[in-house]
Scaffold this motif. Sequence first.
Motif, PDB file in Angstrom:
ATOM      1  N   ASP A  39       0.843  -1.190   0.000  1.00 21.86           N
ATOM      2  CA  ASP A  39       0.000   0.000   0.000  1.00 21.86           C
ATOM      3  C   ASP A  39       0.883   1.247   0.000  1.00 21.86           C
ATOM      4  O   ASP A  39       1.232   1.782   1.049  1.00 21.86           O
ATOM      5  CB  ASP A  39      -0.929  -0.014   1.212  1.00 21.86           C
ATOM      6  N   ALA A  40       1.232   1.690  -1.191  1.00 20.89           N
ATOM      7  CA  ALA A  40       2.192   2.788  -1.348  1.00 20.89           C
ATOM      8  C   ALA A  40       1.668   4.101  -0.777  1.00 20.89           C
ATOM      9  O   ALA A  40       0.464   4.352  -0.725  1.00 20.89           O
ATOM     10  CB  ALA A  40       2.528   2.957  -2.829  1.00 20.89           C
ATOM     11  N   SER A  41       2.605   4.946  -0.385  1.00 21.37           N
ATOM     12  CA  SER A  41       2.282   6.285   0.089  1.00 21.37           C
ATOM     13  C   SER A  41       2.006   7.188  -1.112  1.00 21.37           C
ATOM     14  O   SER A  41       2.658   7.078  -2.148  1.00 21.37           O
ATOM     15  CB  SER A  41       3.459   6.843   0.891  1.00 21.37           C
ATOM     16  N   VAL A  42       1.032   8.081  -0.986  1.00 17.90           N
ATOM     17  CA  VAL A  42       0.765   9.101  -2.000  1.00 17.90           C
ATOM     18  C   VAL A  42       1.355  10.407  -1.483  1.00 17.90           C
ATOM     19  O   VAL A  42       1.031  10.842  -0.375  1.00 17.90           O
ATOM     20  CB  VAL A  42      -0.740   9.257  -2.286  1.00 17.90           C
ATOM     21  N   ASP A  43       2.231  11.020  -2.282  1.00 19.70           N
ATOM     22  CA  ASP A  43       2.978  12.185  -1.822  1.00 19.70           C
ATOM     23  C   ASP A  43       2.746  13.398  -2.711  1.00 19.70           C
ATOM     24  O   ASP A  43       2.433  13.270  -3.904  1.00 19.70           O
ATOM     25  CB  ASP A  43       4.475  11.875  -1.790  1.00 19.70           C
ATOM     26  N   MET A  44       2.936  14.561  -2.120  1.00 27.06           N
ATOM     27  CA  MET A  44       2.869  15.820  -2.868  1.00 27.06           C
ATOM     28  C   MET A  44       4.134  16.618  -2.644  1.00 27.06           C
ATOM     29  O   MET A  44       4.674  16.660  -1.533  1.00 27.06           O
ATOM     30  CB  MET A  44       1.660  16.659  -2.427  1.00 27.06           C
ATOM     31  N   ASP A  45       4.626  17.235  -3.727  1.00 20.93           N
ATOM     32  CA  ASP A  45       5.769  18.134  -3.660  1.00 20.93           C
ATOM     33  C   ASP A  45       5.339  19.466  -4.255  1.00 20.93           C
ATOM     34  O   ASP A  45       4.895  19.521  -5.408  1.00 20.93           O
ATOM     35  CB  ASP A  45       6.952  17.571  -4.448  1.00 20.93           C
ATOM     36  N   VAL A  46       5.470  20.524  -3.473  1.00 22.91           N
ATOM     37  CA  VAL A  46       5.046  21.854  -3.915  1.00 22.91           C
ATOM     38  C   VAL A  46       6.236  22.803  -3.839  1.00 22.91           C
ATOM     39  O   VAL A  46       6.801  23.017  -2.771  1.00 22.91           O
ATOM     40  CB  VAL A  46       3.892  22.391  -3.048  1.00 22.91           C
ATOM     41  N   ARG A  47       6.617  23.344  -5.004  1.00 22.62           N
ATOM     42  CA  ARG A  47       7.708  24.331  -5.038  1.00 22.62           C
ATOM     43  C   ARG A  47       7.106  25.724  -4.878  1.00 22.62           C
ATOM     44  O   ARG A  47       6.204  26.105  -5.621  1.00 22.62           O
ATOM     45  CB  ARG A  47       8.486  24.250  -6.350  1.00 22.62           C
ATOM     46  N   LEU A  48       7.617  26.458  -3.885  1.00 18.72           N
ATOM     47  CA  LEU A  48       7.074  27.772  -3.560  1.00 18.72           C
ATOM     48  C   LEU A  48       7.998  28.896  -4.023  1.00 18.72           C
ATOM     49  O   LEU A  48       9.222  28.740  -4.029  1.00 18.72           O
ATOM     50  CB  LEU A  48       6.861  27.889  -2.048  1.00 18.72           C
ATOM     51  N   GLY A  49       7.396  30.016  -4.374  1.00 18.37           N
ATOM     52  CA  GLY A  49       8.166  31.200  -4.772  1.00 18.37           C
ATOM     53  C   GLY A  49       8.543  32.042  -3.585  1.00 18.37           C
ATOM     54  O   GLY A  49       8.114  33.196  -3.462  1.00 18.37           O
ATOM     55  N   ILE A  50       9.332  31.459  -2.690  1.00 18.07           N
ATOM     56  CA  ILE A  50       9.761  32.151  -1.466  1.00 18.07           C
ATOM     57  C   ILE A  50      11.266  32.001  -1.297  1.00 18.07           C
ATOM     58  O   ILE A  50      11.909  31.224  -2.007  1.00 18.07           O
ATOM     59  CB  ILE A  50       9.061  31.569  -0.224  1.00 18.07           C
ATOM     60  N   ASP A  51      11.814  32.739  -0.354  1.00 13.11           N
ATOM     61  CA  ASP A  51      13.216  32.602   0.019  1.00 13.11           C
ATOM     62  C   ASP A  51      13.257  32.033   1.440  1.00 13.11           C
ATOM     63  O   ASP A  51      13.105  32.779   2.417  1.00 13.11           O
ATOM     64  CB  ASP A  51      13.925  33.957  -0.025  1.00 13.11           C
ATOM     65  N   PRO A  52      13.416  30.707   1.579  1.00  7.05           N
ATOM     66  CA  PRO A  52      13.365  30.083   2.907  1.00  7.05           C
ATOM     67  C   PRO A  52      14.492  30.512   3.840  1.00  7.05           C
ATOM     68  O   PRO A  52      14.469  30.201   5.028  1.00  7.05           O
ATOM     69  CB  PRO A  52      13.446  28.585   2.589  1.00  7.05           C
ATOM     70  N   ARG A  53      15.481  31.250   3.300  1.00  5.79           N
ATOM     71  CA  ARG A  53      16.571  31.735   4.162  1.00  5.79           C
ATOM     72  C   ARG A  53      16.124  32.916   5.016  1.00  5.79           C
ATOM     73  O   ARG A  53      16.777  33.256   6.009  1.00  5.79           O
ATOM     74  CB  ARG A  53      17.768  32.153   3.301  1.00  5.79           C
TER      75      ARG A  53
END
Length: 232
Positions: A39-53
């Motif tokens: 039963d595999a995991s369903v994942d999401m990846d979201v690239r954001l227009g921010i500066d995490p620094r």
Amino acid sequence: MGKLTKNQKLVLSKIEVGRMYTFKEASVVIKEITTTMFDASVDMDVRLGIDPRKANQMIRGVVSLPHGLGKRVRVLALVTPDQEGFARNAGADYVGLNEYIEKIKNGWTDVDVIIAHPSVMGRVGILGKILGPRGLMPNPKSGTVANDVSTAVKEVKQGKIDFRVDKGGIVHTSIGRISFTPEQICDNAKEFMATLLKVRPAVVRGIYIKSVYLSSTMSPSLRVDSKSVDGD
């Protein structure tokens, strides 16, 4: 690159190259292209227009998925003796304080979430170097430091998850299991996206959601149209 297997060719034939799927469409296709025997995991990846620094652009939050994660979440409740019964009744897998602090010092971190009462954080703070890198350190912002430990435990057990952006400006999270129906996957994905939009920093200008991808364990990823969060 090695030759593609018959199964891999079949999976790739179900993906339209260059297409941006709606959440509803991606939730159907992801089940069709997942061939794992578990039963595999369903994942999401979201690239954001921010500066995490920058501190004022550090994205972190919690979301309660309407259909949960579809897996057992192991919870440790670090509480004083008078609160142990409430934590156990709420479903915590491990309950205590000093004995678990010592176990963690010795390398034990076999849990998914640690919830602590504010009164014990003075003693829990020394575990920061061990728990921090693993994303297990209790934090008020994620709801894992709570006066009402019982409610906090129940929410985590029912599908409440903590998320945060990484150094590359990407938020990665699991939103369920491949055994979920397409409707359940879609509902969870949309709820996660809606929460991401709510925590958008006021200082961010321009494009906030740059890209969204849905995938499962060992499957190719599908690009999703973030605007479809409000429709199909």
